[in-house]
Design an enzyme around this catalytic site. Structure first.
Site, PDB file in Angstrom:
ATOM      1  N   GLU A 115      -8.701 -11.989   5.488  1.00 53.16           N
ATOM      2  CA  GLU A 115      -7.826 -11.353   6.478  1.00 53.16           C
ATOM      3  C   GLU A 115      -8.625 -11.133   7.761  1.00 53.16           C
ATOM      4  O   GLU A 115      -8.399 -11.778   8.776  1.00 53.16           O
ATOM      5  CB  GLU A 115      -7.278 -10.031   5.944  1.00 53.16           C
ATOM      6  CG  GLU A 115      -6.331  -9.319   6.903  1.00 53.16           C
ATOM      7  CD  GLU A 115      -5.949  -7.927   6.423  1.00 53.16           C
ATOM      8  OE1 GLU A 115      -4.936  -7.410   6.911  1.00 53.16           O
ATOM      9  OE2 GLU A 115      -6.671  -7.355   5.574  1.00 53.16           O
ATOM     10  N   GLY A 152      -9.809  -1.663   2.822  1.00 53.31           N
ATOM     11  CA  GLY A 152     -10.491  -1.115   3.984  1.00 53.31           C
ATOM     12  C   GLY A 152     -11.067  -2.224   4.849  1.00 53.31           C
ATOM     13  O   GLY A 152     -10.755  -3.403   4.684  1.00 53.31           O
ATOM     14  N   ASP A 166       2.719  -5.598   2.580  1.00 53.40           N
ATOM     15  CA  ASP A 166       1.470  -4.913   2.915  1.00 53.40           C
ATOM     16  C   ASP A 166       1.716  -3.432   3.173  1.00 53.40           C
ATOM     17  O   ASP A 166       1.342  -2.585   2.374  1.00 53.40           O
ATOM     18  CB  ASP A 166       0.783  -5.567   4.113  1.00 53.40           C
ATOM     19  CG  ASP A 166      -0.704  -5.246   4.186  1.00 53.40           C
ATOM     20  OD1 ASP A 166      -1.249  -4.694   3.214  1.00 53.40           O
ATOM     21  OD2 ASP A 166      -1.321  -5.548   5.212  1.00 53.40           O
ATOM     22  N   HIS A 192       0.837  -1.200   0.000  1.00 52.58           N
ATOM     23  CA  HIS A 192       0.000   0.000   0.000  1.00 52.58           C
ATOM     24  C   HIS A 192       0.874   1.254   0.000  1.00 52.58           C
ATOM     25  O   HIS A 192       1.736   1.419   0.871  1.00 52.58           O
ATOM     26  CB  HIS A 192      -0.908   0.013   1.233  1.00 52.58           C
ATOM     27  CG  HIS A 192      -1.999  -1.008   1.181  1.00 52.58           C
ATOM     28  ND1 HIS A 192      -3.254  -0.730   0.690  1.00 52.58           N
ATOM     29  CD2 HIS A 192      -2.018  -2.313   1.553  1.00 52.58           C
ATOM     30  CE1 HIS A 192      -4.001  -1.814   0.764  1.00 52.58           C
ATOM     31  NE2 HIS A 192      -3.276  -2.795   1.284  1.00 52.58           N
ATOM     32  N   HIS A 207      -8.988  -7.729  -1.317  1.00 52.55           N
ATOM     33  CA  HIS A 207      -8.658  -8.081   0.054  1.00 52.55           C
ATOM     34  C   HIS A 207      -9.731  -9.042   0.561  1.00 52.55           C
ATOM     35  O   HIS A 207     -10.921  -8.721   0.552  1.00 52.55           O
ATOM     36  CB  HIS A 207      -8.649  -6.839   0.947  1.00 52.55           C
ATOM     37  CG  HIS A 207      -7.397  -6.030   0.868  1.00 52.55           C
ATOM     38  ND1 HIS A 207      -7.077  -5.278  -0.230  1.00 52.55           N
ATOM     39  CD2 HIS A 207      -6.394  -5.846   1.771  1.00 52.55           C
ATOM     40  CE1 HIS A 207      -5.921  -4.664  -0.009  1.00 52.55           C
ATOM     41  NE2 HIS A 207      -5.483  -4.992   1.204  1.00 52.55           N
ATOM     42  N   ASP A 256       0.153   4.260   0.794  1.00 57.06           N
ATOM     43  CA  ASP A 256      -0.017   5.076   1.998  1.00 57.06           C
ATOM     44  C   ASP A 256       0.412   4.360   3.269  1.00 57.06           C
ATOM     45  O   ASP A 256       0.267   4.902   4.364  1.00 57.06           O
ATOM     46  CB  ASP A 256      -1.455   5.577   2.130  1.00 57.06           C
ATOM     47  CG  ASP A 256      -2.478   4.453   2.087  1.00 57.06           C
ATOM     48  OD1 ASP A 256      -2.102   3.306   1.802  1.00 57.06           O
ATOM     49  OD2 ASP A 256      -3.672   4.724   2.342  1.00 57.06           O
TER      50      ASP A 256
END
Length: 441
Positions: A227, A197, A314, A31, A224, A33
């Site tokens: 998880e 998210g 990640d 990611h 995603h 960010d």
């Protein structure tokens, strides 16, 4: 997990950490960010007037992110991104963050990476969605040029994420389509789509229109899943057209222990048999509650059962990890060898969303030569490997193609199952009791 954590245990590992650092790596799940440099966050915060940081000392800020991420659940883990996205709201900041991400990945030996981000989270200061994409594309180009000027080589591509708890997925899907391909504003750098998210309670099927748009325009999708939510989340992603699964490790919940070994449920069998790649992020999974430590991670069980595993970071800042550190952690806990790193690397490259000529170029010019240089140290686990050609000839997969599949002994099988809360003992006891009852009769 940082490389330094292995300084006291290097002697027990079958691989040399310095060699692992130099080996070419492929990162599919990173990611944008979640991987900022701490000093960059501080610099941009000062420039843009953001005063919400917990500290302006770079070392302390790095530690704060790692500590805050070790919450044990995904929603709390995600709150750390409030600070990183806050300093990614202008064109210049997006260009800088992306450029530095490319440089940092290359410094860790990564030769190909897919950076993912949610454009909708970078509009607080008025940027349009297309301006956000343009800035990140510019950042990738600048980063690749910097690496090349230093004598290195890296290719980075972008995945557009839609936030699964929001209602803009169709809009982001269309943005992805509009930038997908060389003859678009994305210039060939935008290669796929994801939803990210909070997972639990926000299934992929909430966004059927987005996935319809992507399917009709032949844009590859990863989601995603597996998880914070379980097998149904993974199955839902597959139904929507996902060809890779982000994390996916809770697929172990679709395994059943029997006296004959481990039986796979319908979803697990589908993923294994069709080689749907799992984008596994070991350290991150310990932070979000999948497991307590890397030693407890289901990676080894999934790998032994023939799932297509890949290794990823990640979020490099938030999880305090690098690709080198993740590979070392797996080697330390599961006795992986170089040939298995080669397999995991080619698993990732074979399933990257880039074009085939680039994949072939990286295999031929970067990955295979680097492993060939290892010579006799590139053991297949059989003790007499002749090197790369024997392990990975004809572009086959090392695991289950050129090497005998590792068979779990009953002792190892029991240990693997125990880590996941599964056991053969109950059935053993039942069988024993049935036998005793029969004898009494």
């Amino acid at each position: 997990m940082s490389d330094s954590e292995f300084s006291e245990t290097e002697a027990t590992s079958t691989v040399d950490p310095d060699v692992v650092r130099r080996l070419p790596k492929v990162e599919l799940h990173d990611h944008l960010d979640g991987g900022l440099r701490p000093q960059t966050i501080i610099d941009i915060a000062a420039e843009t007037g953001y005063d919400g940081l917990p500290t302006t000392d770079a070392a302390e800020l790095e530690k704060w992110f790692f500590d805050a991420a070790n919450s044990g659940d995904l929603p709390t883990y995600l709150t750390t991104f409030d600070h990183t996205t806050a300093v990614m709201q202008t064109r210049d900041s997006l260009v800088r963050v992306t450029r530095e991400a490319v440089e940092d990945l290359a410094a860790d030996g990564v030769c190909y990476a897919e950076l993912r981000f949610a454009p909708e989270q970078h509009q607080a200061k008025g940027l349009s969605l297309q301006e956000v994409v343009d800035a990140t594309v510019q950042g990738v180009k600048e980063g690749e040029r910097v690496v090349s000027a230093r004598g290195g080589r890296i290719h980075v591509r972008l995945l557009m994420c839609a936030m699964r708890h929001a209602d803009r997925a169709a809009e982001i899907a269309q943005l992805t389509v509009d930038n997908h391909g060389e003859h678009t504003p994305g210039e060939g750098y935008v290669v796929g789509f994801d939803i990210a998210g909070a997972e639990d309670g926000f299934p992929p099927s909430n966004h059927v229109e987005a996935f319809r748009i992507l399917r009709e325009n032949l844009v590859p999708v990863t989601v995603h899943a597996g998880e914070a939510a379980g097998v149904e989340s993974i199955a839902d992603g597959l139904r929507q057209g996902a060809v890779r699964i982000g994390h996916g490790v809770r697929i172990y919940e679709d395994l059943d222990a029997t006296m004959n070994g481990i039986e796979l449920g319908e979803v697990a069998k589908f993923i294994r048999d069709r080689r749907i790649p799992l984008e596994i992020c070991p350290t991150s999974n310990t932070q979000t509650g999948v497991c307590d430590t890397v030693a407890d991670h289901p990676f080894n069980l999934l790998y032994e059962l023939g799932f297509t595993c890949t290794v990823n970071t990640d979020n490099r800042l938030v999880s305090g990890c690098t690709m080198t550190g993740e590979m070392l952690a797996l080697a330390e806990n599961f006795d992986l060898e170089y040939w298995q790193f080669l397999e995991l690397t080619t698993n990732a490259l074979d399933n990257a969303f880039c074009d085939q000529p680039l994949r072939e170029s990286l295999e031929r010019e970067v990955i295979y030569p680097a492993y060939a240089e290892l010579g006799g140290t590139l053991s297949s686990g059989e003790g007499d490997s002749e090197g790369l050609g024997e392990l990975h000839g004809d572009h086959g997969h090392v695991h289950g193609a050129g090497v005998e599949e590792v068979q779990l002994s009953m002792e190892n099988l029991r240990a693997e199952l125990a880590e996941l809360g599964l056991s053969l003992d109950d059935e053993d006891d039942e069988d024993s009791e049935d036998s005793e009852e029969t004898e009494e009769k």
